[in-house]
Design a protein around this motif. Structure first.
Motif, PDB file in Angstrom:
ATOM      1  N   ILE A  10      57.110  73.577  57.635  1.00 57.11           N
ATOM      2  CA  ILE A  10      58.144  72.546  57.735  1.00 57.11           C
ATOM      3  C   ILE A  10      57.555  71.184  57.398  1.00 57.11           C
ATOM      4  O   ILE A  10      58.085  70.438  56.570  1.00 57.11           O
ATOM      5  CB  ILE A  10      58.775  72.521  59.136  1.00 57.11           C
ATOM      6  CG1 ILE A  10      59.539  73.827  59.401  1.00 57.11           C
ATOM      7  CG2 ILE A  10      59.692  71.314  59.292  1.00 57.11           C
ATOM      8  CD1 ILE A  10      60.740  74.034  58.519  1.00 57.11           C
ATOM      9  N   ALA A  16      62.471  69.640  53.963  1.00 59.99           N
ATOM     10  CA  ALA A  16      62.640  70.163  55.320  1.00 59.99           C
ATOM     11  C   ALA A  16      62.169  69.148  56.355  1.00 59.99           C
ATOM     12  O   ALA A  16      62.826  68.930  57.383  1.00 59.99           O
ATOM     13  CB  ALA A  16      61.880  71.476  55.479  1.00 59.99           C
ATOM     14  N   ARG A  20      64.574  66.161  59.501  1.00 61.67           N
ATOM     15  CA  ARG A  20      64.394  66.131  60.954  1.00 61.67           C
ATOM     16  C   ARG A  20      63.852  64.767  61.348  1.00 61.67           C
ATOM     17  O   ARG A  20      62.776  64.369  60.894  1.00 61.67           O
ATOM     18  CB  ARG A  20      63.460  67.263  61.381  1.00 61.67           C
ATOM     19  CG  ARG A  20      64.051  68.638  61.124  1.00 61.67           C
ATOM     20  CD  ARG A  20      62.989  69.724  61.155  1.00 61.67           C
ATOM     21  NE  ARG A  20      63.582  71.055  61.146  1.00 61.67           N
ATOM     22  CZ  ARG A  20      63.927  71.716  60.050  1.00 61.67           C
ATOM     23  NH1 ARG A  20      63.729  71.166  58.852  1.00 61.67           N
ATOM     24  NH2 ARG A  20      64.462  72.918  60.119  1.00 61.67           N
ATOM     25  N   SER A 603      70.327  74.968  70.109  1.00 62.24           N
ATOM     26  CA  SER A 603      69.474  75.132  68.928  1.00 62.24           C
ATOM     27  C   SER A 603      69.443  73.862  68.083  1.00 62.24           C
ATOM     28  O   SER A 603      68.425  73.540  67.463  1.00 62.24           O
ATOM     29  CB  SER A 603      69.977  76.305  68.078  1.00 62.24           C
ATOM     30  OG  SER A 603      69.958  77.510  68.812  1.00 62.24           O
ATOM     31  N   HIS A 604      70.548  73.135  68.080  1.00 60.78           N
ATOM     32  CA  HIS A 604      70.673  71.905  67.292  1.00 60.78           C
ATOM     33  C   HIS A 604      69.678  70.832  67.737  1.00 60.78           C
ATOM     34  O   HIS A 604      69.334  69.932  66.964  1.00 60.78           O
ATOM     35  CB  HIS A 604      72.112  71.405  67.439  1.00 60.78           C
ATOM     36  CG  HIS A 604      72.403  70.090  66.799  1.00 60.78           C
ATOM     37  ND1 HIS A 604      72.337  69.887  65.444  1.00 60.78           N
ATOM     38  CD2 HIS A 604      72.785  68.895  67.348  1.00 60.78           C
ATOM     39  CE1 HIS A 604      72.670  68.626  65.171  1.00 60.78           C
ATOM     40  NE2 HIS A 604      72.939  68.009  66.297  1.00 60.78           N
ATOM     41  N   GLY A 606      66.669  70.840  67.912  1.00 61.62           N
ATOM     42  CA  GLY A 606      65.482  70.818  67.077  1.00 61.62           C
ATOM     43  C   GLY A 606      65.773  70.777  65.593  1.00 61.62           C
ATOM     44  O   GLY A 606      64.871  71.028  64.787  1.00 61.62           O
ATOM     45  N   GLU A 607      67.021  70.435  65.212  1.00 62.76           N
ATOM     46  CA  GLU A 607      67.415  70.552  63.814  1.00 62.76           C
ATOM     47  C   GLU A 607      67.624  69.242  63.077  1.00 62.76           C
ATOM     48  O   GLU A 607      67.463  69.168  61.863  1.00 62.76           O
ATOM     49  CB  GLU A 607      68.737  71.336  63.719  1.00 62.76           C
ATOM     50  CG  GLU A 607      68.617  72.807  64.003  1.00 62.76           C
ATOM     51  CD  GLU A 607      69.929  73.542  63.802  1.00 62.76           C
ATOM     52  OE1 GLU A 607      69.888  74.738  63.456  1.00 62.76           O
ATOM     53  OE2 GLU A 607      71.005  72.921  63.977  1.00 62.76           O
ATOM     54  N   PHE A 608      68.019  68.168  63.752  1.00 63.21           N
ATOM     55  CA  PHE A 608      68.469  66.955  63.048  1.00 63.21           C
ATOM     56  C   PHE A 608      67.858  65.745  63.747  1.00 63.21           C
ATOM     57  O   PHE A 608      66.762  65.321  63.417  1.00 63.21           O
ATOM     58  CB  PHE A 608      70.004  66.933  63.050  1.00 63.21           C
ATOM     59  CG  PHE A 608      70.619  65.876  62.161  1.00 63.21           C
ATOM     60  CD1 PHE A 608      70.209  65.698  60.847  1.00 63.21           C
ATOM     61  CD2 PHE A 608      71.649  65.063  62.630  1.00 63.21           C
ATOM     62  CE1 PHE A 608      70.793  64.737  60.027  1.00 63.21           C
ATOM     63  CE2 PHE A 608      72.246  64.104  61.821  1.00 63.21           C
ATOM     64  CZ  PHE A 608      71.809  63.943  60.519  1.00 63.21           C
ATOM     65  N   LEU A 610      65.897  64.902  66.590  1.00 66.30           N
ATOM     66  CA  LEU A 610      65.121  65.794  67.449  1.00 66.30           C
ATOM     67  C   LEU A 610      65.287  65.449  68.926  1.00 66.30           C
ATOM     68  O   LEU A 610      65.131  64.303  69.344  1.00 66.30           O
ATOM     69  CB  LEU A 610      63.651  65.739  67.056  1.00 66.30           C
ATOM     70  CG  LEU A 610      63.355  66.184  65.619  1.00 66.30           C
ATOM     71  CD1 LEU A 610      61.872  66.081  65.318  1.00 66.30           C
ATOM     72  CD2 LEU A 610      63.867  67.606  65.373  1.00 66.30           C
ATOM     73  N   LEU A 624      76.415  71.513  58.608  1.00 63.79           N
ATOM     74  CA  LEU A 624      75.283  70.602  58.596  1.00 63.79           C
ATOM     75  C   LEU A 624      75.647  69.312  59.313  1.00 63.79           C
ATOM     76  O   LEU A 624      76.746  68.774  59.161  1.00 63.79           O
ATOM     77  CB  LEU A 624      74.867  70.298  57.157  1.00 63.79           C
ATOM     78  CG  LEU A 624      74.371  71.495  56.327  1.00 63.79           C
ATOM     79  CD1 LEU A 624      74.065  71.050  54.907  1.00 63.79           C
ATOM     80  CD2 LEU A 624      73.143  72.118  56.972  1.00 63.79           C
TER      81      LEU A 624
END
Length: 644
Positions: A10, A16, A20, A603-604, A606-608, A610, A624
């Motif tokens: 990542i 990627a 984040r 889960s989100h 850690g996706e956008f 943080l 997204l």
């Protein structure tokens, strides 16, 4: 707290890693913000973004500290990252990252260059605008580490170019003062003074905004790191107060300890709740007027609607009732004609909202109930009564109670007064003039709340009780739609008569606003399992609820493009995580299974943005995230609803 950690697959992928973002804040509305890979993708990214007179009036000062390490053999390796044109990235330090993690809410990177490992940590002080950046040799050495200080001084929403005057610099004992606005200090300072031309911000380009600016290389700090454990620390701060902040390592240590205390005070039930409690801390700030709430980072300031929706989650679910009390008292003092101001982000105080004041009634009632704060109930009751009286007789923007049915109506040319408030070229995208379902659910709830507060302290509640009874009866008669859910608006102006003249109609488009009719503490309707199932089938996504059902006219599954395109989609199918709060409450009222509805949000984290929850997401899969990566009411409502 949840474990947020990324390895080289990542970190070393430019796209990627750039998707984040991390955030640390100063408790005043200022912040530091960037991406996992170090690439600045927004005009708002930097290490020192200072709040001015209001949290929305921010300036970017220290843009970056670009590391370069000279190895024992003499090779010099650059560890920073900048994009200069689409796809033209130099240097590419992220390709040497072996790890990024968010520990106690603080970002930490580790670069590996053979047997040499260098770590970076960033933290801000709480209560003053100051950032500390610590670099530590973990393995290998000896090495020489240089940090190029890249600066500007500009409005956070704008750009600065080399065509203007270069930033003024004044030497200081261990660094430099830039534009008499901020100071940078550290070891081995060597001044420079050179424009770096054409820094590119890919996210601004994607948003249809100006995407490039020029940056000023002010100079470099340097130190020899002889053995593992050696440190190079740099601080940057605005000059008020005049004294320097503590050493960089102390700032990092104090921030870590404070974050742990914030989490402990919230008494979280699990690691996700712990992460949300810390995320909530970023939005609660001190201003010269008292506590307030930043609606979202990086671009929002304080908005009363967002503050009141988020209030219970940000304050009552995190052990901040005392600060919340002061916030509510402060907002009550600003009431005008029975209304709270919407925002001052635009440069002037605006009262163009129909629902913020009603959310305020809700927030006060929840505070008194949860904190058993009868003193606050007694203090604010006169102000709350003025709200009821003003709405009964009518106030700004056509907001007032229809004497025929006791329901609250609203609407004025060019105004979008509900939370669905986007406008394009001054024209509301979703005007919703008339009697909107969530506004009237809030009106019913607010009347009951004011009456309940009065009765709690032994005062009379005749006016509120009478208005409540009439509004409830009318709500139950007027809002059910033949389709099996609730109308979104009743008595709406016909589309051909935008100024309100002419025939009226009832709008039964499937939207999530009706959830408040079942979810609020004094909801006007008994929870309807069948309606909730129909709503869930068409509106529910892993990150929240769509604002319009797919297939309906005007539905937009993508919240992308330039400002006008995004605003047209803002409430026309775009997903909003904050709506999971009313969704969860309505389901509990109906004794329906929750089906782990928060799994996608968990889960989100850690996706956008943080460790936090985004403002919005695309209505179409894969949903997204869009909008602010860090949004107050998203965090507040998820935190509150998960806490039950």
């Amino acid at each position: 707290m949840i474990d947020i950690r990324f390895g080289p697959q990542i970190c070393g992928d430019a796209d990627a890693a750039a998707a984040r973002e991390w955030l640390v804040t100063d408790g005043l509305g200022g912040y530091a913000m960037g991406t996992v890979g170090g690439l600045r993708t927004r005009r708002y990214h930097g290490l020192l973004i200072a709040a001015d007179e209001t949290p929305a009036a921010r300036h970017l000062g220290l843009v970056s500290l670009d590391p370069a390490v000279t190895l024992p053999g003499g090779a010099r390796v650059r560890l920073g990252a900048h994009e200069w044109a689409p796809g033209t990235i130099d240097p590419r330090g992220f390709e040497l990252l072996e790890r990024f993690d968010l520990t106690d809410g603080l970002p930490r990177w580790r670069w590996r260059i053979g047997d040499v490992v260098i770590e970076r940590e960033i933290a801000m002080t709480n209560g003053r605008c100051a950032v500390a950046v610590v670099h530590r040799l973990l393995a290998g050495g000896p090495v020489r580490l240089e940090l190029s200080a890249v600066c500007t001084w500009r409005d956070a929403h704008g750009e600065r170019g080399s065509g203007g005057v270069a930033p003024a610099m004044w030497p200081a004992a261990d660094g430099v003062v830039v534009e008499e606005a901020f100071r940078i200090a550290g070891p081995g300072w060597e001044p420079a003074g050179q424009w770096w031309l054409g820094a590119y911000h890919r996210e601004e380009a994607a948003r249809g905004l100006a995407a490039s600016e020029d940056l000023w290389h002010a100079g470099s700090f340097a130190a020899a790191l002889e053995r593992p454990g050696d440190v190079l620390g740099v601080r940057a701060w605005t000059p008020t107060p005049a004294q320097a902040p503590p050493p960089a390592e102390e700032v990092v240590g104090a921030a870590r300890a404070r974050h742990r205390a914030v989490v402990a005070a919230a008494r979280p039930a699990d690691e996700v709740q712990a992460s949300l409690a810390l995320a909530a801390d970023a939005f609660v700030i001190d201003t010269p007027r008292g506590p307030d709430v930043v609606a979202g980072y990086p671009w929002f300031g304080c908005w009363s609607r967002d503050t009141m929706i988020a209030y219970e989650g940000l304050f009552l679910a995190t052990g901040r009732a005392a600060r919340g009390r002061e916030l509510l008292r402060g907002y009550a003092a600003t009431l005008s004609e029975g209304m709270l101001a919407n925002t001052a982000d635009t440069g002037r105080v605006e009262y163009n909202t129909v629902d913020a004041t009603l959310w305020f009634l809700h927030a006060v009632a929840r505070h008194v109930q949860v904190a058993a704060d009868d003193d606050l109930a007694a203090e604010l009751l006169p102000a709350l009564r003025t709200v009821v009286d003003a709405h009964l007789r009518g106030t700004r923007y056509g907001i007032g109670v229809d004497p025929a049915d006791g329901l609250l109506t609203q609407g004025a040319p060019g105004a979008a007064l509900t939370w669905m408030d986007a406008r394009v070229d001054g024209v509301p995208v979703t005007p919703r003039a008339g009697k909107a379902v969530e506004v009237n659910a809030l009106w019913v709830n607010g009347l009951a709340a004011v009456a309940g507060l009065a009765e709690r302290i032994g005062a009379q509640a005749t006016t509120a009780r009478a208005a409540h009874g009439k509004a409830v009866a009318s709500f139950r008669r007027r809002f059910p739609a033949p389709a099996g859910w609730l109308h979104d608006v009743v008595d709406a102006p016909a589309p051909a008569y935008p100024r309100g003249a002419g025939p009226r109609h009832d709008d039964d488009q499937l939207r999530p606003n009706q959830l408040l009719a079942w979810s609020l503490p004094y909801a006007p309707m008994t929870a309807d399992a069948q309606a909730l199932r129909m709503i869930g089938a068409r509106l529910l996504t892993p990150l929240g609820l769509r604002t319009l059902a797919p297939g309906l006219p005007g539905y937009a599954g993508s919240h992308r493009g330039g400002p006008a395109q995004r605003d047209r989609a803002y409430h026309q199918g775009t997903v909003w995580p904050w709506l999971l709060g009313p969704w969860a409450d309505a389901h509990r009222r109906a004794d329906l299974p929750m089906m782990d509805v928060f799994a996608g949000i968990d889960s989100h984290l850690g996706e956008f943005g943080l460790g936090s929850v985004s403002e919005t997401a695309d209505g179409s899969a894969p949903h997204l995230a869009t909008g602010c990566p860090f949004q107050a009411w998203s965090v507040g409502e998820v935190l509150r609803a998960r806490d039950k």
